[in-house]
Scaffold this motif. Structure first.
Motif, short mmCIF file in Angstrom:
data_model
loop_
_atom_site.label_atom_id
_atom_site.label_comp_id
_atom_site.label_asym_id
_atom_site.label_seq_id
_atom_site.Cartn_x
_atom_site.Cartn_y
_atom_site.Cartn_z
N ILE A 1 0.16 -1.21 0.18
CA ILE A 1 0.03 -0.29 -0.19
C ILE A 1 1.29 1.19 -0.13
CG2 ILE A 1 -2.18 1.39 1.06
CD1 ILE A 1 -3.12 -1.61 0.32
N THR A 2 0.82 2.27 -0.84
CA THR A 2 1.37 3.38 -0.93
C THR A 2 0.59 4.49 -0.95
OG1 THR A 2 1.09 3.86 -3.48
CG2 THR A 2 2.77 2.74 -2.33
N VAL A 3 0.78 6.00 -0.12
CA VAL A 3 0.01 6.92 0.20
C VAL A 3 1.21 7.76 -0.99
CG1 VAL A 3 -0.41 8.83 1.39
CG2 VAL A 3 -0.77 6.74 1.94
N PHE B 1 5.34 4.19 1.36
CA PHE B 1 5.69 2.80 0.99
C PHE B 1 5.40 2.67 2.29
CE2 PHE B 1 8.60 1.46 -2.25
CZ PHE B 1 8.26 2.19 -3.12
N LEU B 2 3.92 2.57 3.32
CA LEU B 2 3.11 2.22 4.65
C LEU B 2 3.93 0.75 4.74
CD1 LEU B 2 -0.98 3.45 4.17
CD2 LEU B 2 1.68 4.52 4.41
N ALA B 3 4.24 1.05 5.79
CA ALA B 3 4.38 -0.05 7.03
C ALA B 3 3.61 -1.04 7.50
CB ALA B 3 5.32 0.77 8.00
N SER B 4 3.53 -1.16 8.33
CA SER B 4 2.27 -2.70 8.74
C SER B 4 1.76 -2.03 9.25
CB SER B 4 2.82 -3.48 9.33
OG SER B 4 3.95 -3.94 10.43
N GLU B 5 2.04 -1.13 10.31
CA GLU B 5 0.95 -0.62 11.66
C GLU B 5 0.33 0.60 10.79
OE1 GLU B 5 5.83 0.81 12.13
OE2 GLU B 5 4.80 -1.29 11.86
N ASP C 1 7.17 7.68 9.38
CA ASP C 1 7.51 6.23 9.29
C ASP C 1 7.48 5.60 8.48
OD1 ASP C 1 8.62 7.42 11.96
OD2 ASP C 1 6.76 7.37 12.63
N ALA C 2 7.10 6.10 6.90
CA ALA C 2 6.76 5.01 5.78
C ALA C 2 8.23 4.30 5.38
CB ALA C 2 6.38 5.58 4.65
N ASP D 1 13.74 1.03 8.30
CA ASP D 1 12.95 -0.27 8.22
C ASP D 1 11.82 -1.29 8.82
OD1 ASP D 1 16.35 -1.81 7.40
OD2 ASP D 1 16.53 -1.61 9.65
N GLY D 2 11.48 -2.23 8.65
CA GLY D 2 9.92 -2.59 8.72
C GLY D 2 9.58 -3.16 8.02
N GLU D 3 7.81 -3.97 8.70
CA GLU D 3 7.54 -5.00 7.53
C GLU D 3 5.95 -4.20 7.09
OE1 GLU D 3 7.99 -8.32 7.09
OE2 GLU D 3 9.83 -7.45 8.66
N PRO D 4 5.70 -4.70 5.69
CA PRO D 4 5.03 -3.67 4.76
C PRO D 4 2.98 -3.68 5.25
CG PRO D 4 5.44 -5.50 3.05
CD PRO D 4 6.29 -5.73 5.11
N LEU D 5 2.48 -3.14 5.10
CA LEU D 5 1.73 -3.03 5.04
C LEU D 5 0.49 -3.83 4.03
CD1 LEU D 5 -1.33 -2.68 6.69
CD2 LEU D 5 -1.76 -0.19 4.98
N ILE D 6 0.09 -5.46 3.53
CA ILE D 6 -0.24 -5.63 2.42
C ILE D 6 -1.41 -5.84 2.21
CG2 ILE D 6 -0.21 -8.23 1.67
CD1 ILE D 6 2.58 -6.92 1.57
#
Length: 155
Positions: free
Chosen positions: A17-19, A70-74, A105-106, A137-142
């Motif tokens: 997911i992007t904004v 690019f959005l992170a999982s949170e 924090d993207a 660093d981090g995990e992506p929002l899917i």
């Protein structure tokens, strides 16, 4: 085939997911999108697909500069907000990167200049040349089958 069947089939493709953000006459505009693709390494090009009915279409045509976060999982809340699914009373506080507003924090932020736009059905494809980028660093929002998902390590 009908539209719902086509949408359901396309929903079988998991995406990040992007904004997309742009600034026009001092006002920031943001839109959630999962229609994003890396196009070329040399030159560095990306593509975003914008519905012809979206307000963002006119903003990108007017400014010719945009950022993709690019959005992170949170960051589900940010995704919903810029998709128009969640209304907040408070204005969103954007970070600034390379002179453009971006999502704080993207996982990654890409700043682009529009080099081409192509009509494609009910959308317009914007090809952007990457001017700057940052990565965290981090995990992506899917997104998969119409729902937010988590990326799970299968090791």
């Amino acid at each position: 085939m009908d539209d719902r069947f086509f949408r359901d089939a396309m929903g079988k493709f998991a995406t990040g997911i992007t904004v997309i953000t742009a600034e026009v006459k001092g006002t920031t505009h943001g839109m959630t999108a999962n229609a994003f693709v890396s196009v070329s390494l040399n030159p560095k090009l990306i593509l975003v697909s914008i519905d012809k009915r979206a307000k963002m279409l006119g903003y990108l045509q007017e400014t010719n500069r945009f950022a993709v976060s690019f959005l992170a999982s949170e960051q589900k809340k940010e995704s919903m907000r810029f998709a128009g699914q969640k209304r907040d009373e408070e204005p969103y506080i954007f970070e600034r990167f390379s002179e453009l507003p971006v999502i704080k924090d993207a996982l990654a932020t890409v700043v682009c200049t529009v080099i081409n736009e192509v009509e494609a059905g009910d959308h317009v494809l914007f090809i952007g040349e990457v001017q700057d980028l940052q990565v965290k660093d981090g995990e992506p929002l899917i997104y998969f089958k119409g729902n937010y998902r988590e990326l799970k390590d299968l090791n």
